[in-house]
Scaffold this motif. Structure first.
Motif, PDB file in Angstrom:
ATOM      1  N   ALA A 189       1.071  -1.108   0.174  1.00 14.55           N
ATOM      2  CA  ALA A 189      -0.025  -0.065   0.079  1.00 14.55           C
ATOM      3  C   ALA A 189       0.954   1.144  -0.140  1.00 14.55           C
ATOM      4  CB  ALA A 189      -0.944  -0.039   1.043  1.00 14.55           C
ATOM      5  N   ALA A 190       2.196   1.167   0.360  1.00 11.96           N
ATOM      6  CA  ALA A 190       3.036   2.083   0.616  1.00 11.96           C
ATOM      7  C   ALA A 190       3.295   2.820  -0.877  1.00 11.96           C
ATOM      8  CB  ALA A 190       4.090   1.882   1.399  1.00 11.96           C
ATOM      9  N   ALA A 191       3.154   2.176  -1.641  1.00 15.92           N
ATOM     10  CA  ALA A 191       3.224   2.626  -3.368  1.00 15.92           C
ATOM     11  C   ALA A 191       2.353   3.137  -3.939  1.00 15.92           C
ATOM     12  CB  ALA A 191       3.705   1.338  -4.148  1.00 15.92           C
ATOM     13  N   LEU A 192       0.933   3.218  -3.091  1.00 12.69           N
ATOM     14  CA  LEU A 192      -0.206   4.059  -3.844  1.00 12.69           C
ATOM     15  C   LEU A 192      -0.152   5.483  -3.378  1.00 12.69           C
ATOM     16  CD1 LEU A 192      -3.212   1.532  -2.458  1.00 12.69           C
ATOM     17  CD2 LEU A 192      -2.603   2.246  -4.869  1.00 12.69           C
ATOM     18  N   GLN A 193      -0.628   6.191  -4.487  1.00 11.54           N
ATOM     19  CA  GLN A 193      -0.735   7.684  -4.422  1.00 11.54           C
ATOM     20  C   GLN A 193      -2.296   7.943  -3.923  1.00 11.54           C
ATOM     21  OE1 GLN A 193       0.237   9.134  -7.896  1.00 11.54           O
ATOM     22  NE2 GLN A 193       2.528   9.188  -7.631  1.00 11.54           N
ATOM     23  N   LYS A 194      -2.206   9.010  -2.912  1.00  9.86           N
ATOM     24  CA  LYS A 194      -3.739   9.389  -2.552  1.00  9.86           C
ATOM     25  C   LYS A 194      -4.536   9.582  -3.979  1.00  9.86           C
ATOM     26  CE  LYS A 194      -2.485  12.057   0.704  1.00  9.86           C
ATOM     27  NZ  LYS A 194      -2.683  12.695   1.917  1.00  9.86           N
ATOM     28  N   GLY A 195      -5.788   9.360  -3.957  1.00  7.28           N
ATOM     29  CA  GLY A 195      -6.345   9.469  -5.116  1.00  7.28           C
ATOM     30  C   GLY A 195      -6.556   8.498  -6.067  1.00  7.28           C
ATOM     31  N   ALA A 196      -5.491   7.280  -5.814  1.00  7.00           N
ATOM     32  CA  ALA A 196      -5.638   6.136  -6.723  1.00  7.00           C
ATOM     33  C   ALA A 196      -6.817   5.346  -6.683  1.00  7.00           C
ATOM     34  CB  ALA A 196      -4.354   5.403  -6.179  1.00  7.00           C
ATOM     35  N   ALA A 197      -6.994   4.907  -7.905  1.00  9.69           N
ATOM     36  CA  ALA A 197      -8.597   4.177  -7.845  1.00  9.69           C
ATOM     37  C   ALA A 197      -8.498   2.909  -6.977  1.00  9.69           C
ATOM     38  CB  ALA A 197      -8.990   4.017  -9.353  1.00  9.69           C
ATOM     39  N   LEU A 198      -9.437   2.353  -6.457  1.00 11.67           N
ATOM     40  CA  LEU A 198      -9.648   1.087  -5.582  1.00 11.67           C
ATOM     41  C   LEU A 198     -10.842   0.633  -5.881  1.00 11.67           C
ATOM     42  CD1 LEU A 198      -8.187   2.293  -1.789  1.00 11.67           C
ATOM     43  CD2 LEU A 198      -6.622   1.184  -4.040  1.00 11.67           C
ATOM     44  N   LEU A 199     -10.764  -0.868  -5.887  1.00  7.00           N
ATOM     45  CA  LEU A 199     -12.015  -1.704  -5.877  1.00  7.00           C
ATOM     46  C   LEU A 199     -12.237  -2.476  -4.738  1.00  7.00           C
ATOM     47  CD1 LEU A 199     -14.123  -2.024  -8.074  1.00  7.00           C
ATOM     48  CD2 LEU A 199     -12.690  -4.101  -8.874  1.00  7.00           C
ATOM     49  N   ALA A 200     -13.180  -2.390  -4.011  1.00  3.87           N
ATOM     50  CA  ALA A 200     -13.453  -2.974  -2.668  1.00  3.87           C
ATOM     51  C   ALA A 200     -14.325  -4.164  -3.252  1.00  3.87           C
ATOM     52  CB  ALA A 200     -13.877  -2.325  -1.707  1.00  3.87           C
ATOM     53  N   CYS A 201     -13.927  -5.447  -2.549  1.00  3.53           N
ATOM     54  CA  CYS A 201     -14.859  -6.760  -3.165  1.00  3.53           C
ATOM     55  C   CYS A 201     -15.153  -7.375  -1.610  1.00  3.53           C
ATOM     56  CB  CYS A 201     -14.025  -7.769  -3.885  1.00  3.53           C
ATOM     57  SG  CYS A 201     -14.807  -9.200  -4.109  1.00  3.53           S
ATOM     58  N   GLY A 202     -16.365  -7.373  -1.284  1.00  3.26           N
ATOM     59  CA  GLY A 202     -17.102  -7.910  -0.121  1.00  3.26           C
ATOM     60  C   GLY A 202     -18.317  -8.301  -0.244  1.00  3.26           C
ATOM     61  N   THR A 203     -18.635  -9.129   0.714  1.00  2.53           N
ATOM     62  CA  THR A 203     -20.196  -9.764   0.652  1.00  2.53           C
ATOM     63  C   THR A 203     -20.979  -9.230   1.647  1.00  2.53           C
ATOM     64  OG1 THR A 203     -19.295 -11.717  -0.311  1.00  2.53           O
ATOM     65  CG2 THR A 203     -21.330 -11.841   0.679  1.00  2.53           C
ATOM     66  N   PRO A 204     -21.921  -8.467   1.297  1.00  2.00           N
ATOM     67  CA  PRO A 204     -22.672  -7.476   2.418  1.00  2.00           C
ATOM     68  C   PRO A 204     -23.409  -8.513   3.234  1.00  2.00           C
ATOM     69  CG  PRO A 204     -22.758  -6.305   0.399  1.00  2.00           C
ATOM     70  CD  PRO A 204     -22.065  -7.610  -0.232  1.00  2.00           C
ATOM     71  N   PHE A 205     -23.452  -8.336   4.514  1.00  2.00           N
ATOM     72  CA  PHE A 205     -24.400  -9.163   5.430  1.00  2.00           C
ATOM     73  C   PHE A 205     -23.927 -10.818   5.363  1.00  2.00           C
ATOM     74  CE2 PHE A 205     -27.267  -6.729   2.560  1.00  2.00           C
ATOM     75  CZ  PHE A 205     -27.285  -5.580   3.631  1.00  2.00           C
ATOM     76  N   GLY A 206     -22.698 -10.928   4.942  1.00  2.00           N
ATOM     77  CA  GLY A 206     -21.850 -11.959   5.253  1.00  2.00           C
ATOM     78  C   GLY A 206     -22.479 -13.287   4.582  1.00  2.00           C
ATOM     79  N   ALA A 207     -22.715 -14.140   5.466  1.00  2.00           N
ATOM     80  CA  ALA A 207     -23.543 -15.514   4.940  1.00  2.00           C
ATOM     81  C   ALA A 207     -24.977 -15.512   4.973  1.00  2.00           C
ATOM     82  CB  ALA A 207     -22.918 -16.612   5.950  1.00  2.00           C
TER      83      ALA A 207
END
Length: 493
Positions: free
Chosen positions: A146-164
């Motif tokens: 993460a130290a190589a990321l610049q602020k404002g860099a595009a990110l994609l979060a991948c998660g499962t709302p409400f878990g199972a």
């Protein structure tokens, strides 16, 4: 500004973790999201909070050490990893067992003061071995520090709302955002404005890259968007994968074949990103926008009139630049335009002023910069969104969907495409009856209102150049009172 990057990868490294105790069928299972780190051997990482209901009664949650022994968990737990599968199966189930429950010290040290009422389990993570994820020739998910990321860099979060709860519908839901800020050793704690719902904790966060290169896993979701001081943050806390791997290498032999991180493309950062300053006035503070080497715009309400003014440039790469300032002009209390103009006692070295926008297009991508949300502790935060509304012709108000927090007032609203200055942030939205703040709806003063006064002041040095800001039309006043849309003519002389 962030470059256009690749779309969603073919195989997402996300999953769901579900923990239950077969000996107590009446106890509800606990679930969260997880990150698939490797397919040979199958390794998954998830927040240790999913295990809290299943700790032995005598075990304090959480101990002061750096590791939790397997004996701290109830015997016979059933840990299942739910993974996306091709139709018609949709979801596959794999049994898992814990390798280690470890505390991430670097992340823990970055946490104090960033949020209220955080669980003691927040810095703890569980490493799972999942034999069912072993694949012939399986490799590690591509990753980067993460130290190589610049602020404002595009990110994609991948998660499962409400878990199972219903993975067939929600498994590996995606949300895009930017890296808003980072702090702690090795930038252990990150903030993003990607929308992360409850249950997505543990999900992978990817740095997007050009289409010819796979996205890089850079962090996992540690906590979803919460509240601070009664204000909705609209930001999620992330833990850097780099610090998690660094802390686990001495414990897990499964990490002995960890490949080196992959490089991240360096996006071109407009000089406009350096125009944000911290403004302190007595016991008050906020943000400011540099428009010339010695001239800064902020909001009137940031200042304590008569108090000394101090302006700090803090961008994380060099030592802070601290300059004293004097007040040139502040709009009257009756003016709808909450503006103050400061002159610095010294010039900002090598400063290149941002270009001032001449057009405002609803829907265009924008970035808001300011010293809210960790900014005062380290450097300006960045949040992304769109220009959601342009009010009046000519404009008297801009609205954006960037997450804006206390301390952001006076900071710049920039075009994400070319870095042009669109306006300065004045406020976000608060429902006084409900006591709720909505960070994703904020109001900005268009730079078009300031262009002519700034040019006149640059030529004459006379503060009277800004006097027209006190002569707003009734339509502009009504707009800022949130009463009606202003008429289309006669806003300012």
């Amino acid at each position: 500004m962030a470059e256009h990057c690749s779309a969603v990868p073919g195989e997402l490294p996300g999953c769901v973790i579900c923990v239950s105790d077969p000996s107590e069928p009446d106890v509800e299972p606990s679930s969260c999201s997880g990150s698939v780190l490797c397919r040979g051997p199958g390794l998954v990482l998830c927040p240790a909070a999913v295990l809290v209901p299943f700790l032995q009664p005598a075990v304090p949650a959480w101990p002061r050490g750096d590791a939790l022994p397997p004996s701290a968990l109830r015997p016979g737990l059933r840990i299942v990893v739910l993974r996306a599968a091709p139709p018609p199966d949709a979801v596959q189930q794999h049994s898992a067992h814990p390798l280690a429950v470890l505390r991430c010290d670097a992340f823990a040290r970055a946490l104090p003061g960033t949020a209220e009422d955080r669980s003691e389990a927040l810095p703890w993570f569980c490493w799972l071995r999942v034999p069912g994820l072993d694949a012939p020739g399986g490799t590690w998910t591509p990753w980067a520090p993460a130290a190589a990321l610049q602020k404002g860099a595009a990110l994609l979060a991948c998660g499962t709302p409400f878990g199972a709860l219903c993975p067939e519908l929600f498994l590996n839901a995606l949300s895009s955002g930017v890296l808003s800020n980072a702090t702690g050793p090795r930038r252990a704690l990150l903030l993003t404005d990607a929308r992360c719902l409850p249950g997505t904790q543990g999900g992978p966060v990817l740095a997007l890259t050009p289409a010819s290169s796979p996205p890089r896993l850079v962090a996992v979701i540690a906590a979803t968007a919460g509240c601070q001081a009664g204000q909705g943050l609209g930001l999620a806390l992330l833990c850097s994968l780099d610090v998690l791997l660094h802390g686990a290498r001495s414990v897990l032999h499964e990490l002995r074949n960890l490949p080196p991180p992959l490089p991240l493309p360096q996006a071109h950062n407009s000089t406009a990103m350096s125009c944000t300053a911290l403004v302190e006035s007595g016991g008050s503070w906020g943000s400011g926008t540099l428009v010339a080497p010695r001239l800064l715009l902020t909001c009137r309400h940031v200042l304590q009139m008569g108090a000394p003014l101090r302006v700090t440039l803090r961008h994380g790469t060099t030592r802070d630049t601290v300059l004293q300032a004097r007040l040139v002009f502040a709009t009257a209390e009756a003016s709808p335009f909450d503006v103050a103009v400061l002159e610095l006692q010294g010039s900002v070295p090598s400063f290149q002023p941002p270009d001032l926008a001449t057009t405002f297009q609803p829907g265009e991508p924008v970035l808001a910069l300011g010293f809210g949300a960790l900014g005062r502790a380290c450097a300006p935060s960045v949040t992304g969104g769109v220009l959601s509304a342009v009010v009046g012709t000519p404009p008297v108000m801009l609205q954006s969907t960037c997450a804006v927090h206390a301390g952001s007032s006076g900071g710049p609203l920039l075009s994400a495409r070319d870095g042009c200055l669109l306006g300065i942030v004045a406020s976000n939205t608060r429902d006084n009856a409900a006591g709720t703040t909505y960070p994703h709806l904020n109001f900005c003063i268009p730079v078009s209102l300031l262009r002519s006064p700034l040019a006149r002041y640059g030529c004459s040095g006379d503060p009277a150049a800004f006097a027209p800001l006190n002569a707003a039309s009734e339509g502009a006043r009504a707009a800022w009172r949130l009463q009606q849309r202003p008429p289309s003519t006669g806003v300012l002389p």
